[in-house]
Design a protein around this motif. Structure first.
Motif, mmCIF file in Angstrom:
data_model
loop_
_atom_site.group_PDB
_atom_site.id
_atom_site.type_symbol
_atom_site.label_atom_id
_atom_site.label_comp_id
_atom_site.label_asym_id
_atom_site.label_seq_id
_atom_site.Cartn_x
_atom_site.Cartn_y
_atom_site.Cartn_z
ATOM 1 N N ALA A 18 40.491 45.969 4.967
ATOM 2 C CA ALA A 18 39.548 46.794 5.714
ATOM 3 C C ALA A 18 38.824 47.720 4.759
ATOM 4 O O ALA A 18 39.458 48.456 3.996
ATOM 5 C CB ALA A 18 40.290 47.595 6.776
ATOM 6 N N PHE A 19 37.493 47.661 4.776
ATOM 7 C CA PHE A 19 36.682 48.580 3.980
ATOM 8 C C PHE A 19 36.418 49.804 4.835
ATOM 9 O O PHE A 19 35.849 49.707 5.921
ATOM 10 C CB PHE A 19 35.360 47.935 3.552
ATOM 11 N N CYS A 20 36.853 50.961 4.358
ATOM 12 C CA CYS A 20 36.742 52.216 5.108
ATOM 13 C C CYS A 20 35.703 53.090 4.423
ATOM 14 O O CYS A 20 36.005 53.733 3.416
ATOM 15 C CB CYS A 20 38.097 52.920 5.150
ATOM 16 N N LEU A 21 34.520 53.086 4.954
ATOM 17 C CA LEU A 21 33.391 53.768 4.332
ATOM 18 C C LEU A 21 33.686 55.236 4.035
ATOM 19 O O LEU A 21 33.269 55.760 3.006
ATOM 20 C CB LEU A 21 32.147 53.645 5.225
ATOM 21 N N GLY A 26 44.305 59.227 5.909
ATOM 22 C CA GLY A 26 44.698 59.309 7.304
ATOM 23 C C GLY A 26 44.720 57.979 8.041
ATOM 24 O O GLY A 26 45.425 57.831 9.033
ATOM 25 N N LEU A 27 43.955 57.013 7.580
ATOM 26 C CA LEU A 27 43.892 55.736 8.288
ATOM 27 C C LEU A 27 45.178 54.931 8.161
ATOM 28 O O LEU A 27 45.622 54.316 9.127
ATOM 29 C CB LEU A 27 42.706 54.903 7.816
ATOM 30 N N LEU A 31 47.163 53.584 11.324
ATOM 31 C CA LEU A 31 47.164 52.154 11.621
ATOM 32 C C LEU A 31 48.471 51.438 11.273
ATOM 33 O O LEU A 31 48.871 50.507 11.962
ATOM 34 C CB LEU A 31 46.004 51.463 10.898
ATOM 35 N N ALA A 32 49.121 51.855 10.199
ATOM 36 C CA ALA A 32 50.317 51.147 9.737
ATOM 37 C C ALA A 32 51.417 51.084 10.798
ATOM 38 O O ALA A 32 52.016 50.029 10.981
ATOM 39 C CB ALA A 32 50.833 51.754 8.436
ATOM 40 N N GLU A 47 38.562 53.096 -0.838
ATOM 41 C CA GLU A 47 37.994 52.721 0.459
ATOM 42 C C GLU A 47 38.646 51.482 1.073
ATOM 43 O O GLU A 47 38.158 50.966 2.065
ATOM 44 C CB GLU A 47 36.483 52.454 0.327
ATOM 45 N N TRP A 48 39.715 50.973 0.483
ATOM 46 C CA TRP A 48 40.296 49.714 0.949
ATOM 47 C C TRP A 48 41.702 49.906 1.478
ATOM 48 O O TRP A 48 42.549 50.527 0.838
ATOM 49 C CB TRP A 48 40.317 48.689 -0.183
ATOM 50 N N LEU A 49 41.960 49.306 2.629
ATOM 51 C CA LEU A 49 43.277 49.287 3.233
ATOM 52 C C LEU A 49 43.627 47.831 3.493
ATOM 53 O O LEU A 49 42.875 47.116 4.155
ATOM 54 C CB LEU A 49 43.264 50.078 4.543
#
Length: 130
Positions: A18-21, A26-27, A31-32, A47-49
Motif C-alpha cells: 500500500a502506497f500511503c501518500l 499510525g496506519l 490496519l495490522a 510511504e509503503w506498508l
C-alpha cells in the motif's frame, strides 16, 4: 498490464503493498490488527506498508533449508521494519545506518554501504591466508 479486479490476476497473490501518500505513521497500528490474522504487516518505506503471506524471515529459512546452509552462517542486510524477521534469523545481521532509530537500537552491526562490509570480509580473509 492494468488489472481491474484481484480475481483477474492469474498468479497467486502473496503480497499487497500500500502506497500511503501521507506516510505510514499510525496506519500500521490501525490496519495490522485487522489483517494480522492472515497477513504479516510491516512498514517497508516512508510511504509503503506491506501485507504479505510470508515474511523475509520465513523466506530466509526456506532458502537456507533448500541450499543446506545453516542460518548461523548467513549474513543479511536490512534497512526497514519489513527486514526485522530476516535479520533476527540471520547469524550475522547488518542494519543500514540510515534505518529508523528503533531498529538501530536492536541491531548493533551497522553500515553505510553493504560493499564496505563485504570488502572488509574479503580483506580479512586474505590476511588470514598470508
Amino acid at each position: 498490464a492494468v488489472i481491474s479486479r484481484p480475481e483477474d490476476v492469474p498468479e497467486d497473490i502473496v503480497k499487497l503493498a500500500a502506497f500511503c501518500l501521507q506516510g505510514t505513521a499510525g496506519l500500521e497500528a490501525a490496519l495490522a490488527p485487522q489483517w494480522g490474522r492472515v497477513f504479516h504487516a510491516a512498514v517497508a518505506g516512508a510511504e509503503w506498508l506491506d501485507f504479505t503471506l510470508a515474511d523475509k524471515g520465513s523466506g530466509l529459512e526456506q532458502l537456507c533449508a533448500a541450499l543446506g546452509i545453516a542460518l548461523e552462517e548467513v549474513m543479511a542486510f536490512g534497512d526497514n521494519f519489513n527486514d526485522v524477521p530476516m535479520l533476527r534469523r540471520a547469524g550475522r545481521p547488518w542494519l543500514m545506518a540510515s534505518a529508523a532509530p528503533e531498529l538501530r537500537a536492536q541491531f548493533p552491526s551497522q553500515c553505510q554501504r553493504v560493499e564496505e562490509v563485504l570488502c572488509k570480509i574479503s580483506i580479512d580473509k586474505l590476511l588470514e591466508t598470508e
